[in-house]
Design a protein around this motif. Sequence first.
Motif, PDB file in Angstrom:
ATOM      1  N   TYR A   1      22.782 -60.547 -38.346  1.00  0.00           N
ATOM      2  CA  TYR A   1      23.041 -61.495 -39.434  1.00  0.00           C
ATOM      3  C   TYR A   1      22.857 -62.930 -38.978  1.00  0.00           C
ATOM      4  CZ  TYR A   1      27.445 -64.186 -39.480  1.00  0.00           C
ATOM      5  OH  TYR A   1      28.397 -65.130 -39.301  1.00  0.00           O
ATOM      6  N   ILE A   2      23.201 -63.222 -37.695  1.00  0.00           N
ATOM      7  CA  ILE A   2      22.974 -64.595 -37.209  1.00  0.00           C
ATOM      8  C   ILE A   2      21.477 -64.897 -37.197  1.00  0.00           C
ATOM      9  CG2 ILE A   2      23.129 -66.066 -35.165  1.00  0.00           C
ATOM     10  CD1 ILE A   2      25.813 -64.779 -34.575  1.00  0.00           C
TER      11      ILE A   2
ATOM     12  N   PHE B   1      26.397 -59.218 -43.461  1.00  0.00           N
ATOM     13  CA  PHE B   1      27.641 -59.522 -42.762  1.00  0.00           C
ATOM     14  C   PHE B   1      28.821 -58.835 -43.443  1.00  0.00           C
ATOM     15  CE2 PHE B   1      31.328 -62.472 -42.614  1.00  0.00           C
ATOM     16  CZ  PHE B   1      31.657 -62.266 -41.295  1.00  0.00           C
TER      17      PHE B   1
ATOM     18  N   ALA C   1      27.478 -53.919 -28.556  1.00  0.00           N
ATOM     19  CA  ALA C   1      28.367 -53.284 -29.537  1.00  0.00           C
ATOM     20  C   ALA C   1      28.448 -54.094 -30.825  1.00  0.00           C
ATOM     21  CB  ALA C   1      29.756 -53.110 -28.942  1.00  0.00           C
ATOM     22  N   LYS C   2      28.094 -55.370 -30.763  1.00  0.00           N
ATOM     23  CA  LYS C   2      28.220 -56.206 -31.959  1.00  0.00           C
ATOM     24  C   LYS C   2      26.855 -56.534 -32.553  1.00  0.00           C
ATOM     25  CE  LYS C   2      32.680 -58.097 -31.039  1.00  0.00           C
ATOM     26  NZ  LYS C   2      33.552 -59.249 -30.993  1.00  0.00           N
ATOM     27  N   TYR C   3      25.944 -55.573 -32.509  1.00  0.00           N
ATOM     28  CA  TYR C   3      24.570 -55.905 -32.908  1.00  0.00           C
ATOM     29  C   TYR C   3      24.462 -56.296 -34.366  1.00  0.00           C
ATOM     30  CZ  TYR C   3      24.507 -51.046 -34.514  1.00  0.00           C
ATOM     31  OH  TYR C   3      24.793 -49.867 -35.147  1.00  0.00           O
ATOM     32  N   ASN C   4      25.419 -55.842 -35.222  1.00  0.00           N
ATOM     33  CA  ASN C   4      25.345 -56.235 -36.635  1.00  0.00           C
ATOM     34  C   ASN C   4      25.473 -57.745 -36.781  1.00  0.00           C
ATOM     35  OD1 ASN C   4      27.976 -55.769 -35.664  1.00  0.00           O
ATOM     36  ND2 ASN C   4      28.781 -55.824 -37.746  1.00  0.00           N
ATOM     37  N   TYR C   5      26.328 -58.360 -35.932  1.00  0.00           N
ATOM     38  CA  TYR C   5      26.478 -59.818 -36.026  1.00  0.00           C
ATOM     39  C   TYR C   5      25.233 -60.530 -35.551  1.00  0.00           C
ATOM     40  CZ  TYR C   5      31.323 -58.610 -36.705  1.00  0.00           C
ATOM     41  OH  TYR C   5      32.469 -58.068 -37.188  1.00  0.00           O
ATOM     42  N   TRP C   6      24.578 -59.977 -34.492  1.00  0.00           N
ATOM     43  CA  TRP C   6      23.351 -60.654 -34.026  1.00  0.00           C
ATOM     44  C   TRP C   6      22.292 -60.589 -35.118  1.00  0.00           C
ATOM     45  CZ3 TRP C   6      26.394 -62.663 -31.161  1.00  0.00           C
ATOM     46  CH2 TRP C   6      27.142 -62.020 -30.186  1.00  0.00           C
TER      47      TRP C   6
ATOM     48  N   SER D   1      28.735 -55.004 -43.203  1.00  0.00           N
ATOM     49  CA  SER D   1      28.934 -54.462 -41.858  1.00  0.00           C
ATOM     50  C   SER D   1      30.390 -54.556 -41.421  1.00  0.00           C
ATOM     51  CB  SER D   1      28.027 -55.170 -40.858  1.00  0.00           C
ATOM     52  OG  SER D   1      28.509 -56.463 -40.595  1.00  0.00           O
ATOM     53  N   ILE D   2      31.166 -55.550 -41.927  1.00  0.00           N
ATOM     54  CA  ILE D   2      32.569 -55.568 -41.511  1.00  0.00           C
ATOM     55  C   ILE D   2      33.386 -54.529 -42.268  1.00  0.00           C
ATOM     56  CG2 ILE D   2      32.668 -57.967 -40.705  1.00  0.00           C
ATOM     57  CD1 ILE D   2      33.936 -58.696 -43.345  1.00  0.00           C
ATOM     58  N   ALA D   3      32.784 -53.904 -43.305  1.00  0.00           N
ATOM     59  CA  ALA D   3      33.521 -52.866 -44.019  1.00  0.00           C
ATOM     60  C   ALA D   3      33.453 -51.529 -43.307  1.00  0.00           C
ATOM     61  CB  ALA D   3      32.954 -52.715 -45.429  1.00  0.00           C
ATOM     62  N   ALA D   4      32.515 -51.384 -42.365  1.00  0.00           N
ATOM     63  CA  ALA D   4      32.248 -50.071 -41.793  1.00  0.00           C
ATOM     64  C   ALA D   4      33.405 -49.594 -40.922  1.00  0.00           C
ATOM     65  CB  ALA D   4      30.970 -50.136 -40.959  1.00  0.00           C
TER      66      ALA D   4
ATOM     67  N   PHE E   1      28.086 -57.046 -25.782  1.00  0.00           N
ATOM     68  CA  PHE E   1      27.025 -57.722 -26.525  1.00  0.00           C
ATOM     69  C   PHE E   1      26.325 -56.732 -27.451  1.00  0.00           C
ATOM     70  CE2 PHE E   1      22.674 -59.215 -26.961  1.00  0.00           C
ATOM     71  CZ  PHE E   1      22.888 -60.505 -27.405  1.00  0.00           C
TER      72      PHE E   1
ATOM     73  N   LYS F   1      33.856 -46.424 -38.066  1.00  0.00           N
ATOM     74  CA  LYS F   1      32.980 -45.485 -37.349  1.00  0.00           C
ATOM     75  C   LYS F   1      33.239 -44.033 -37.780  1.00  0.00           C
ATOM     76  CE  LYS F   1      30.686 -46.437 -33.389  1.00  0.00           C
ATOM     77  NZ  LYS F   1      30.818 -47.558 -32.478  1.00  0.00           N
TER      78      LYS F   1
END
Lengths: 132, 276
Positions: free
Chosen positions: A17-18, A51, A10-15, A54-57, A8, A59
């Motif tokens: 944007y939601i 959104f 690890a995907k904070y970028n999606y939270w 963040s999917i372009a990143a 949960f 690590k």
Amino acid sequence: MESLLANFLAKYNYWAYIGLVMIGMYAMIAKRNLVKKIIGMNIVQTAVILFYVSIAAKKGKTIPIIAHGHEDTGHHAVQALDYISPLPHVLMLTAIVVSVATLGVALALAIKVYRQYGTLEEDEIAMRIEEQ
Amino acid sequence: MRFLALITILMVGGLLFYGTPDFPAWGDPESPASLHVSPYYIEHAVEDTAVPNIVTAVLADYRGYDTMFETAVIFSAGIACLFLLRIYRRKSTTTRLYRHNLTGITLRIAKGGKLPEGSAEFERIDSLWVPYDMIIKVTSRLVVPFVQLFALYVIAHGHHSPGGGFQGGVIFGAAIILYAISNDLRRAFRRLNEKAALLASAAGVLLYAGTGLMCLLLGGNFLDYSKLADLLYTDAIMARSHGILIVEIGVGLAVMAVMVSLYYNLSSAGRHDEGL
């Protein structure tokens, strides 16, 4: 349970944007003031930009500008894994400026509505239309 | 109404939440956005176009059509704002208000009397009392040239560092808007009037599309800058680099002019008087 929580977090970028989409859409639907609706629209646009970027990143990788690219081309092979994906950045670069332009048109329409009905509140505008 | 909105929003949020586990993790190099064409762009941008900033290369070369029509969208937004708001009918006022800048006295001039419009000591105002903000005006006068210089740097240096036509154009437009805010709209019109702004926005789009058309006339595809090599006295790869620069200048011009024209129309609600 712990791995679930780790997933949960690890995907904070999606939270993020939601959350922004929900805030913006709520403002667009529930607020009566037209300017607040426009602000809501802008928040949704910001969420979409977040959104995409963040999917372009990747690590630990750097920005998509080839280091020393203008000095010795061809001496070292450029590895795609060393640079973050440039494509979403390109799409969002134009989207930001277009969002400002659409914001301008939306505000122009709001000014036009205000000139016609003397108010920016949706229910009052509906009342004035019925009166006519 | 509020309750219904809340339920709708929660459903939308729930759907997005439900779909998220299928999305790639944060910072995943295998995410779909980084898989298909993106590696090609990263590995071949320098050898194809001699532009180290891949974002600029993709923006103006690989995806040139997209950017051209985005510029057209911005241009039409500026035009739409003009058509929606602009009022050409002059207010039928018989008196004009002028402020003497040194003393702050407001003069009311009845019909017939006239002060020179370009006078430095007097300034035309629309409301009865507008304070003269010396600190704001002097500070912005010091800042504006450097902002403009930086904007030109951002446009011209977009090949090697973050930057390009969109960013530089917005910064340049912001400099002119800063001037218009700190003084008033009438003074800004003396520097860049409405007609010049609109012509510049059209010229920017025309420069972009014209570059594409030139490539077509020289026997290549639309926006295939390598065909400009003979015209620019370089090889095909450097021609693509220079073509990107030409196109970025067009984008910068269009974006700058549209931002300024949007501000002119919105801040004065289309009347083009003293504005905010």
